[in-house]
Design a protein around this motif. Structure first.
Motif, mmCIF file in Angstrom:
data_model
loop_
_atom_site.group_PDB
_atom_site.id
_atom_site.type_symbol
_atom_site.label_atom_id
_atom_site.label_comp_id
_atom_site.label_asym_id
_atom_site.label_seq_id
_atom_site.Cartn_x
_atom_site.Cartn_y
_atom_site.Cartn_z
ATOM 1 N N LEU A 251 0.835 -1.204 0.000
ATOM 2 C CA LEU A 251 0.000 0.000 0.000
ATOM 3 C C LEU A 251 0.868 1.251 0.000
ATOM 4 O O LEU A 251 1.696 1.444 0.886
ATOM 5 C CB LEU A 251 -0.922 -0.006 1.227
ATOM 6 N N ALA A 252 0.655 2.095 -0.992
ATOM 7 C CA ALA A 252 1.442 3.329 -1.087
ATOM 8 C C ALA A 252 1.013 4.300 0.012
ATOM 9 O O ALA A 252 -0.187 4.501 0.231
ATOM 10 C CB ALA A 252 1.244 3.962 -2.455
ATOM 11 N N PRO A 253 1.963 4.929 0.714
ATOM 12 C CA PRO A 253 1.608 5.877 1.774
ATOM 13 C C PRO A 253 1.027 7.151 1.197
ATOM 14 O O PRO A 253 1.328 7.540 0.063
ATOM 15 C CB PRO A 253 2.950 6.136 2.463
ATOM 16 N N GLU A 254 0.182 7.799 1.977
ATOM 17 C CA GLU A 254 -0.410 9.066 1.565
ATOM 18 C C GLU A 254 0.628 10.191 1.662
ATOM 19 O O GLU A 254 1.381 10.257 2.628
ATOM 20 C CB GLU A 254 -1.609 9.412 2.460
ATOM 21 N N ALA A 255 0.625 11.062 0.665
ATOM 22 C CA ALA A 255 1.545 12.195 0.696
ATOM 23 C C ALA A 255 1.172 13.143 1.824
ATOM 24 O O ALA A 255 2.042 13.736 2.480
ATOM 25 C CB ALA A 255 1.520 12.918 -0.650
ATOM 26 N N LYS A 256 -0.136 13.313 2.064
ATOM 27 C CA LYS A 256 -0.624 14.177 3.142
ATOM 28 C C LYS A 256 -1.558 13.365 4.039
ATOM 29 O O LYS A 256 -2.788 13.386 3.857
ATOM 30 C CB LYS A 256 -1.354 15.385 2.570
ATOM 31 N N PRO A 257 -0.991 12.610 4.983
ATOM 32 C CA PRO A 257 -1.814 11.688 5.798
ATOM 33 C C PRO A 257 -2.898 12.368 6.609
ATOM 34 O O PRO A 257 -3.856 11.723 7.011
ATOM 35 C CB PRO A 257 -0.770 11.015 6.703
ATOM 36 N N GLU A 258 -2.758 13.660 6.881
ATOM 37 C CA GLU A 258 -3.772 14.369 7.662
ATOM 38 C C GLU A 258 -4.760 15.118 6.778
ATOM 39 O O GLU A 258 -5.656 15.796 7.278
ATOM 40 C CB GLU A 258 -3.096 15.359 8.624
ATOM 41 N N GLY A 259 -4.595 15.012 5.474
ATOM 42 C CA GLY A 259 -5.457 15.751 4.571
ATOM 43 C C GLY A 259 -6.825 15.116 4.387
ATOM 44 O O GLY A 259 -7.077 13.984 4.803
ATOM 45 N N CYS A 260 -7.713 15.854 3.733
ATOM 46 C CA CYS A 260 -9.087 15.365 3.517
ATOM 47 C C CYS A 260 -9.098 14.135 2.618
ATOM 48 O O CYS A 260 -9.889 13.208 2.832
ATOM 49 C CB CYS A 260 -9.934 16.470 2.891
ATOM 50 N N ALA A 261 -8.238 14.123 1.606
ATOM 51 C CA ALA A 261 -8.204 12.982 0.687
ATOM 52 C C ALA A 261 -7.809 11.713 1.427
ATOM 53 O O ALA A 261 -8.378 10.639 1.191
ATOM 54 C CB ALA A 261 -7.236 13.264 -0.460
ATOM 55 N N ARG A 265 -10.024 8.322 1.956
ATOM 56 C CA ARG A 265 -9.508 7.007 1.574
ATOM 57 C C ARG A 265 -9.599 6.028 2.733
ATOM 58 O O ARG A 265 -10.008 4.880 2.564
ATOM 59 C CB ARG A 265 -8.057 7.122 1.085
ATOM 60 N N GLU A 266 -9.217 6.471 3.933
ATOM 61 C CA GLU A 266 -9.295 5.600 5.106
ATOM 62 C C GLU A 266 -10.740 5.221 5.407
ATOM 63 O O GLU A 266 -11.030 4.085 5.809
ATOM 64 C CB GLU A 266 -8.673 6.306 6.320
ATOM 65 N N SER A 267 -11.652 6.164 5.205
ATOM 66 C CA SER A 267 -13.066 5.873 5.413
ATOM 67 C C SER A 267 -13.544 4.815 4.425
ATOM 68 O O SER A 267 -14.329 3.919 4.772
ATOM 69 C CB SER A 267 -13.891 7.150 5.263
ATOM 70 N N TYR A 268 -13.058 4.904 3.195
ATOM 71 C CA TYR A 268 -13.409 3.922 2.170
ATOM 72 C C TYR A 268 -12.854 2.545 2.531
ATOM 73 O O TYR A 268 -13.553 1.529 2.439
ATOM 74 C CB TYR A 268 -12.867 4.385 0.823
ATOM 75 N N PHE A 269 -11.592 2.506 2.980
ATOM 76 C CA PHE A 269 -10.996 1.236 3.389
ATOM 77 C C PHE A 269 -11.803 0.600 4.525
ATOM 78 O O PHE A 269 -12.046 -0.612 4.530
ATOM 79 C CB PHE A 269 -9.555 1.448 3.868
ATOM 80 N N ALA A 270 -12.203 1.420 5.482
ATOM 81 C CA ALA A 270 -12.970 0.913 6.621
ATOM 82 C C ALA A 270 -14.316 0.354 6.167
ATOM 83 O O ALA A 270 -14.777 -0.676 6.677
ATOM 84 C CB ALA A 270 -13.174 2.020 7.652
ATOM 85 N N ALA A 271 -14.942 1.023 5.191
ATOM 86 C CA ALA A 271 -16.236 0.549 4.695
ATOM 87 C C ALA A 271 -16.096 -0.803 4.004
ATOM 88 O O ALA A 271 -16.940 -1.691 4.170
ATOM 89 C CB ALA A 271 -16.833 1.583 3.734
ATOM 90 N N VAL A 272 -15.025 -0.967 3.239
ATOM 91 C CA VAL A 272 -14.782 -2.250 2.572
ATOM 92 C C VAL A 272 -14.540 -3.348 3.606
ATOM 93 O O VAL A 272 -15.078 -4.457 3.505
ATOM 94 C CB VAL A 272 -13.577 -2.143 1.611
ATOM 95 N N ALA A 273 -13.731 -3.039 4.603
ATOM 96 C CA ALA A 273 -13.436 -4.023 5.651
ATOM 97 C C ALA A 273 -14.690 -4.401 6.421
ATOM 98 O O ALA A 273 -14.913 -5.581 6.741
ATOM 99 C CB ALA A 273 -12.372 -3.469 6.602
ATOM 100 N N ASP A 274 -15.522 -3.419 6.737
ATOM 101 C CA ASP A 274 -16.760 -3.701 7.462
ATOM 102 C C ASP A 274 -17.706 -4.561 6.634
ATOM 103 O O ASP A 274 -18.355 -5.465 7.157
ATOM 104 C CB ASP A 274 -17.451 -2.389 7.852
ATOM 105 N N ARG A 275 -17.785 -4.278 5.350
ATOM 106 C CA ARG A 275 -18.654 -5.074 4.482
ATOM 107 C C ARG A 275 -18.168 -6.525 4.452
ATOM 108 O O ARG A 275 -18.962 -7.467 4.505
ATOM 109 C CB ARG A 275 -18.674 -4.482 3.070
ATOM 110 N N HIS A 276 -16.849 -6.693 4.369
ATOM 111 C CA HIS A 276 -16.299 -8.051 4.333
ATOM 112 C C HIS A 276 -16.529 -8.755 5.668
ATOM 113 O O HIS A 276 -16.911 -9.926 5.704
ATOM 114 C CB HIS A 276 -14.808 -8.006 4.018
ATOM 115 N N ALA A 277 -16.290 -8.051 6.763
ATOM 116 C CA ALA A 277 -16.461 -8.644 8.082
ATOM 117 C C ALA A 277 -17.907 -9.054 8.336
ATOM 118 O O ALA A 277 -18.175 -10.030 9.044
ATOM 119 C CB ALA A 277 -15.997 -7.669 9.163
ATOM 120 N N ALA A 278 -18.831 -8.320 7.758
ATOM 121 C CA ALA A 278 -20.243 -8.635 7.940
ATOM 122 C C ALA A 278 -20.671 -9.833 7.111
ATOM 123 O O ALA A 278 -21.792 -10.307 7.226
ATOM 124 C CB ALA A 278 -21.101 -7.424 7.585
#
Length: 293
Positions: A251-261, A265-278
């Motif tokens: 996984l490539a690191p974010e250039a601006k880890p505290e930025g909105c983008a 992205r982290e919110s999207y990753f969490a949604a995918v993980a939650d869908r899989h876990a469910a």
């Protein structure tokens, strides 16, 4: 399965210190996760794989995950534990000798019978002739051949005098590869489902419905160039989502880890993980997903 990790009060081992109560509680709470992953795995491997072996490997990984877990890293324990359990089960599958000793022995006997018959008859013996010479039924010979054909990792453990391990040519997929491919496909389908609506539409219409970019552009009221940009953006998200779950080192690191983008992205990753876990699955309905830029 016997355990030496101090789960419960009646089966503690003197060789291992008792785990903290909070850790034990976390292990007990997440035992169903191991069962879910084992059931998911058993549906994808040959029937002779031992469920208890996979369960034992998974529970051991769960205990190790609980003892090593650091909540300050910000990763939920169920996600962390699932990764460890799946990794342990994959390792267990790698170590399994897919052909039992009896299957190997009978396979060698059948090979010898076939060779003898070929010398006598001057041609390759038919299955019926092999079965008669071996004192078996045709179905028993076929079943043994099928068992050997599934022995994809036999050569990992074949001894020097076990020639079948060296000359076996299988036409069936490696069971581990099948598992990994299905796991990737599952995450891909779930990652597509969690894409922002417009990106999801572009991916579904372009790759699944195989519509030209011009048609998709007309549907969305944008230019073909914009569709190309949306497709590229979606592909990056999908690639990163799969890497986040299956290969974090890639996984490539974010250039601006505290930025909105980065937060989106982290919110999207969490949604995918939650869908899989469910355990939510959206069937591909026979369509073959092949995504490339």
């Amino acid at each position: 399965m016997e355990t030496t990790h101090g789960l419960g009060t009646g089966n503690r081992s003197a060789a291992a210190p008792a785990l903290p109560a909070a850790t034990e509680a976390m292990i007990v709470e997440h035992m169903p996760l191991v069962g879910h992953i084992v059931r998911e795995t058993m549906a994808r491997v040959p029937s002779h794989v031992d469920r208890d072996d996979l369960t034992s490997a998974g529970l051991t990984a769960l205990v190790m995950a609980a003892t090593a877990f650091d909540a300050e890293r910000g990763v939920p324990f169920n996600r962390y534990a699932a990764t460890r359990v799946r990794g342990a089960i994959v390792d267990e599958l790698r170590s399994i000798d897919w052909a039992s000793r009896s299957v190997r022995r009978r396979s060698r006997e059948l090979d010898a019978t076939r060779a003898n018959l070929a010398n006598v008859l001057g041609r390759v013996a038919t299955p019926a002739e092999v079965a008669q010479a071996a004192g078996m039924s045709v179905s028993e010979v076929a079943a043994n051949d099928e068992d050997v054909a599934r022995a994809q990792v036999l050569s990992l453990h074949a001894s020097e005098d076990d020639a079948i391990g060296e000359r076996l040519v299988s036409t069936t997929p490696n069971p581990l590869a099948v598992i990994e491919q299905k796991e990737q496909l599952t995450y891909l389908v779930e990652a597509i489902a969690e894409l922002p609506e417009r990106l999801r539409l572009v991916i579904e219409q372009y790759f699944l419905a195989e519509r030209p970019m011009a048609e998709i552009a007309a549907t969305l009221g944008v230019t073909e160039s914009r569709i190309s940009q949306l497709r590229a953006e979606a592909l990056v998200l999908l690639r990163d989502a799969l890497n986040h779950e299956l290969d974090p080192d890639a996984l490539a690191p974010e250039a601006k880890p505290e930025g909105c983008a980065a937060k989106r992205r982290e919110s999207y990753f969490a949604a995918v993980a939650d869908r899989h876990a469910a355990g939510v699955r959206r069937p591909v309905r026979g369509q073959r997903i092949s995504i490339s830029a």
